[in-house]
Scaffold this active site. Structure first.
Site, short mmCIF file in Angstrom:
data_model
loop_
_atom_site.label_atom_id
_atom_site.label_comp_id
_atom_site.label_asym_id
_atom_site.label_seq_id
_atom_site.Cartn_x
_atom_site.Cartn_y
_atom_site.Cartn_z
N TYR A 139 -7.26 66.34 -39.64
CA TYR A 139 -6.37 66.75 -40.73
C TYR A 139 -4.98 66.15 -40.59
CZ TYR A 139 -9.83 70.29 -42.05
OH TYR A 139 -10.97 70.94 -42.46
N LYS A 157 -18.51 67.75 -30.77
CA LYS A 157 -19.55 66.82 -31.20
C LYS A 157 -19.52 65.62 -30.27
CE LYS A 157 -22.85 65.66 -34.12
NZ LYS A 157 -24.17 66.32 -34.05
N ASP A 191 -23.15 71.31 -34.75
CA ASP A 191 -24.27 71.55 -35.65
C ASP A 191 -25.16 72.68 -35.12
OD1 ASP A 191 -24.72 69.77 -33.59
OD2 ASP A 191 -26.03 68.44 -34.73
N ASP A 210 -12.31 75.03 -39.00
CA ASP A 210 -12.16 75.35 -40.42
C ASP A 210 -13.51 75.69 -41.04
OD1 ASP A 210 -11.18 75.63 -42.96
OD2 ASP A 210 -10.62 73.53 -43.23
N ASP A 258 -15.26 79.73 -41.78
CA ASP A 258 -15.64 80.10 -43.14
C ASP A 258 -17.10 80.52 -43.19
OD1 ASP A 258 -13.14 79.74 -44.14
OD2 ASP A 258 -13.66 78.15 -45.55
#
Length: 356
Positions: A141, A190, A223, A247, A251
């Protein structure tokens, strides 16, 4: 205690829910003998409309001189043009950077009273109590970005960048949080694909081995974590991860209790005021209707009392009041599952009347 609190109502339902948070804080101040002063400033879309800047300098100055900040929400269809010069969300990113708010704390806790509001079976979600720590000022970001070329040859890029100190400080904070809970920490990355995640994994492992050998530590790929949150969420205690992964995962996890309207968050730095907000967005479709759920903002106010002002008993009084109104069967539309519901102000009134 005398404390100054800046309110950033923002857009959509932001002003409605922030006002209820202010009312709850004022009630706590009266009951416990404190003096809280409140000052409202602009951020997001309304700030663009009024000043052309999603985070005016006046807002930054007020926040820096405050003891804590309570934020509503930013954004909406009015400012969604991808070709716009600036967007409301830029204000959020900038305030985090300006105040050095590198850690986002998002508790995902099941309320027994709302077990029927979750889309998952009760036996899966029972006992879920996760504290996510999301790195907030680094990663993709905030990485270098740009576009080049034109037409069919146009391309866009944004880099994910993390430094050793950025990883160290968020992992340390997460490990300390784990020590105060069930002493278990999970790091999500990851590393099988991304080089920044490989650095993250190496640095996190070193910090945990050298500084927190007593904490039970494991690593999960992002994942796989997305799947685990659905099939075994109660297995996790504290989870630490990067900006984008955090993020998305928080959610997803917000749906475990059944509504975004129930979950607060805190953004903290190494010093200065913390920023507290619900994790939901501005919900422009229900703005002005008086039906938004204020409980996430009210619980964010409890986090404000605990983390920025050190008022544990006061924070607990709000959380107990929220549990009481839920036990009494009171519901806003988002958690009513088609049953009877009450509005924003009525729910806040019920919480205020239940604070002891």
């Amino acid at each position: 205690m005398n404390a100054s609190i800046v309110l950033l109502p923002g857009d959509g339902i932001g002003p409605e829910i922030t006002e209820q948070g202010r009312r709850v804080l004022q009630k706590v101040a009266e009951l416990f003998g404190h003096a809280f002063t409140f000052e409202s400033q602009m951020i997001g879309g309304i700030a663009i409309d009024e000043t052309g800047d999603p985070l005016p300098q006046e807002t930054v100055n007020a926040c820096r001189s405050s003891d804590a900040i309570l934020l509503g929400a930013v954004g909406g269809p009015k400012w969604d043009d991808p070709s716009a010069k600036t967007r409301p969300e830029v204000g959020l990113l900038k305030i985090r950077k300006e105040l050095g708010l590198f850690a986002n704390l998002r508790p995902i806790k099941m309320f027994d009273q709302l077990a029927d509001a979750s889309p998952l079976r009760p036996e899966i979600i029972k006992g879920t109590d996760i504290l996510f720590l999301r790195e907030l000022t680094g990663g993709i970001y905030f990485g270098p970005s740009g576009r080049e070329g034109s037409g069919d040859e146009e391309s866009a890029s944004q880099a994910m960048v993390y430094s050793v100190p950025e990883v160290e400080r968020i992992v340390r904070l997460a490990a300390k949080a784990a020590q105060g809970r069930n002493n278990r920490l999970t790091s999500v990355d990851k590393a099988n694909v991304l080089e920044p995640s490989r650095l993250w994994r190496q640095v996190a492992a070193r910090v945990m081995e050298q500084e927190f050998p007593d904490v039970q530590y494991d690593v999960v790929l992002v994942d796989a974590m997305a799947m685990h949150l659905i099939n075994r969420p109660a297995d996790f205690d504290v989870v630490v991860t990067g900006n984008m992964f955090g993020d998305i995962l928080t959610d997803e996890a917000s749906m475990l209790p059944g509504s975004l309207g129930m979950l607060p968050s805190a953004s903290l730095g190494s010093g200065g005021p913390g920023l507290y907000e619900p994790i939901h967005g501005s919900a422009p479709d229900i703005a002005g209707k008086g039906i938004a759920n204020p409980l996430a903002t009210i619980l964010a106010a409890a986090m404000l009392l605990r983390h920025s002002l050190g008022l544990e008993a006061e924070a607990a009084s709000i959380e107990k009041a929220v549990e009481q109104v839920l036990s009494d069967g009171l519901r806003t539309a988002d958690i009513a599952r088609g049953g009877d519901s009450i509005g924003t102000v009525a729910m806040a009134d019920a919480v205020i009347n239940s604070i002891k």
